[in-house]
Design a protein around this motif. Structure first.
Motif, mmCIF file in Angstrom:
data_model
loop_
_atom_site.group_PDB
_atom_site.id
_atom_site.type_symbol
_atom_site.label_atom_id
_atom_site.label_comp_id
_atom_site.label_asym_id
_atom_site.label_seq_id
_atom_site.Cartn_x
_atom_site.Cartn_y
_atom_site.Cartn_z
ATOM 1 N N SER A 71 0.833 -1.200 0.000
ATOM 2 C CA SER A 71 0.000 0.000 0.000
ATOM 3 C C SER A 71 0.871 1.254 0.000
ATOM 4 O O SER A 71 1.851 1.345 0.731
ATOM 5 N N ALA A 72 0.481 2.227 -0.817
ATOM 6 C CA ALA A 72 1.263 3.454 -0.984
ATOM 7 C C ALA A 72 1.268 4.298 0.286
ATOM 8 O O ALA A 72 0.232 4.554 0.884
ATOM 9 N N VAL A 73 2.466 4.696 0.688
ATOM 10 C CA VAL A 73 2.668 5.631 1.801
ATOM 11 C C VAL A 73 3.658 6.681 1.316
ATOM 12 O O VAL A 73 4.773 6.342 0.923
ATOM 13 N N GLN A 74 3.244 7.954 1.317
ATOM 14 C CA GLN A 74 4.167 9.011 0.927
ATOM 15 C C GLN A 74 5.016 9.374 2.132
ATOM 16 O O GLN A 74 4.513 9.763 3.169
ATOM 17 N N THR A 75 6.331 9.226 1.967
ATOM 18 C CA THR A 75 7.238 9.474 3.085
ATOM 19 C C THR A 75 8.034 10.763 2.936
ATOM 20 O O THR A 75 8.633 11.223 3.913
ATOM 21 N N GLN A 76 8.084 11.321 1.737
ATOM 22 C CA GLN A 76 8.822 12.561 1.512
ATOM 23 C C GLN A 76 8.157 13.361 0.403
ATOM 24 O O GLN A 76 7.493 12.796 -0.469
ATOM 25 N N ARG A 77 8.392 14.684 0.448
ATOM 26 C CA ARG A 77 7.943 15.602 -0.608
ATOM 27 C C ARG A 77 9.134 16.400 -1.118
ATOM 28 O O ARG A 77 10.025 16.755 -0.364
ATOM 29 N N SER A 78 9.108 16.691 -2.413
ATOM 30 C CA SER A 78 10.069 17.588 -3.078
ATOM 31 C C SER A 78 11.523 17.223 -2.848
ATOM 32 O O SER A 78 12.209 17.951 -2.157
ATOM 33 N N PRO A 79 12.055 16.169 -3.377
ATOM 34 C CA PRO A 79 11.406 15.243 -4.291
ATOM 35 C C PRO A 79 10.590 14.198 -3.528
ATOM 36 O O PRO A 79 10.893 13.862 -2.387
ATOM 37 N N ASP A 80 9.556 13.731 -4.194
ATOM 38 C CA ASP A 80 8.606 12.811 -3.559
ATOM 39 C C ASP A 80 9.163 11.402 -3.445
ATOM 40 O O ASP A 80 9.911 10.938 -4.311
ATOM 41 N N THR A 81 8.782 10.738 -2.357
ATOM 42 C CA THR A 81 9.060 9.316 -2.171
ATOM 43 C C THR A 81 7.757 8.642 -1.774
ATOM 44 O O THR A 81 7.056 9.107 -0.877
ATOM 45 N N VAL A 82 7.430 7.563 -2.467
ATOM 46 C CA VAL A 82 6.251 6.758 -2.158
ATOM 47 C C VAL A 82 6.727 5.331 -1.961
ATOM 48 O O VAL A 82 7.265 4.721 -2.883
ATOM 49 N N ARG A 83 6.556 4.822 -0.772
ATOM 50 C CA ARG A 83 6.942 3.444 -0.457
ATOM 51 C C ARG A 83 5.713 2.545 -0.498
ATOM 52 O O ARG A 83 4.592 2.975 -0.224
ATOM 53 N N GLY A 84 5.953 1.291 -0.817
ATOM 54 C CA GLY A 84 4.891 0.287 -0.794
ATOM 55 C C GLY A 84 5.001 -0.503 0.494
ATOM 56 O O GLY A 84 5.724 -1.489 0.557
ATOM 57 N N ALA A 85 4.298 -0.060 1.514
ATOM 58 C CA ALA A 85 4.361 -0.741 2.814
ATOM 59 C C ALA A 85 3.678 -2.104 2.724
ATOM 60 O O ALA A 85 2.633 -2.250 2.071
ATOM 61 N N ASP A 86 4.252 -3.073 3.410
ATOM 62 C CA ASP A 86 3.647 -4.401 3.418
ATOM 63 C C ASP A 86 2.314 -4.402 4.153
ATOM 64 O O ASP A 86 1.381 -5.116 3.775
ATOM 65 N N PHE A 87 2.221 -3.588 5.196
ATOM 66 C CA PHE A 87 0.983 -3.506 5.977
ATOM 67 C C PHE A 87 0.954 -2.143 6.662
ATOM 68 O O PHE A 87 1.986 -1.678 7.154
ATOM 69 N N VAL A 88 -0.202 -1.502 6.686
ATOM 70 C CA VAL A 88 -0.377 -0.238 7.395
ATOM 71 C C VAL A 88 -1.675 -0.261 8.187
ATOM 72 O O VAL A 88 -2.636 -0.923 7.800
ATOM 73 N N PHE A 89 -1.664 0.451 9.312
ATOM 74 C CA PHE A 89 -2.864 0.595 10.139
ATOM 75 C C PHE A 89 -3.036 2.060 10.487
ATOM 76 O O PHE A 89 -2.072 2.745 10.858
#
Length: 187
Positions: A71-89
């Motif tokens: 599931s997509a989780v944005q961890t940074q902006r400018s420049p952007d980072t989107v990680r695919g977390a295995d599980f989020v709550f």
């Protein structure tokens, strides 16, 4: 001497709309990265177990909602980072369950879980931990299938609390009322 122009960095929104082809991808500081090799069956089984444990927790308490499968989780902006977390709550207090389709949650999750695969390196795992925490995630679990242990991080500078097969996951202020055996994650 001419220099090649720098590649244009992609935003999180562009990344989520892009047709990237086969395989799982992440956006790291504006650049698309193929995650290789894809996770195996054991990895998926642990994510499935977490889903079941948290489904029961949510059903019993109504405290929040979860997602899995990179599931997509944005961890940074400018420049952007989107990680695919295995599980989020997410707790409903921080982000009520959406009633419409959402590609990237507007906030960091209360809990992010990464299941370590054989191809993962310690440095890249610790980088993700720091990214999640710096983005506002309250607690990060790193699940080590071979060791049957879970490392729990609340900040990137302190050593994690490590729970092993015979221990109990409980007493989390971020997950009021959640309790299970570590072995349940690997069942």
């Amino acid at each position: 001497m001419a220099t090649a122009p720098a590649a244009r960095l992609m935003t999180a929104e562009e990344f989520m709309r892009a047709d990237l082809g086969e395989g799982p991808h992440e956006l790291v500081r504006g650049e698309v990265v193929l995650v290789t090799p894809p996770p195996g069956y054991g990895h998926g089984s642990i994510c499935y177990n977490l889903s079941g444990l948290f489904w029961e927790y949510q059903r019993r308490t109504g405290y929040g909602h979860a997602a899995t499968n990179d599931s997509a989780v944005q961890t940074q902006r400018s420049p952007d980072t989107v990680r695919g977390a295995d599980f989020v709550f997410f707790s409903n207090a921080r982000w009520p369950k959406p009633t419409t389709f959402v590609t990237i949650p507007p906030i960091a999750p209360d809990l992010a879980v990464e299941v370590v695969s054989p191809s993962n390196r310690r440095g890249e795992i610790l980088e993700k931990v720091a990214e999640y925490l710096n983005a506002g995630t309250l607690v990060v679990w790193i699940v080590y299938p071979k060791k049957r242990s879970i490392a729990i991080y609340r900040d990137a500078e302190s050593p994690p609390v490590v729970l092993n097969d015979g221990d109990v996951l409980e007493n989390f202020p971020e997950l009021r009322g959640f309790r299970c055996l570590v072995s349940d994650v690997f069942a």
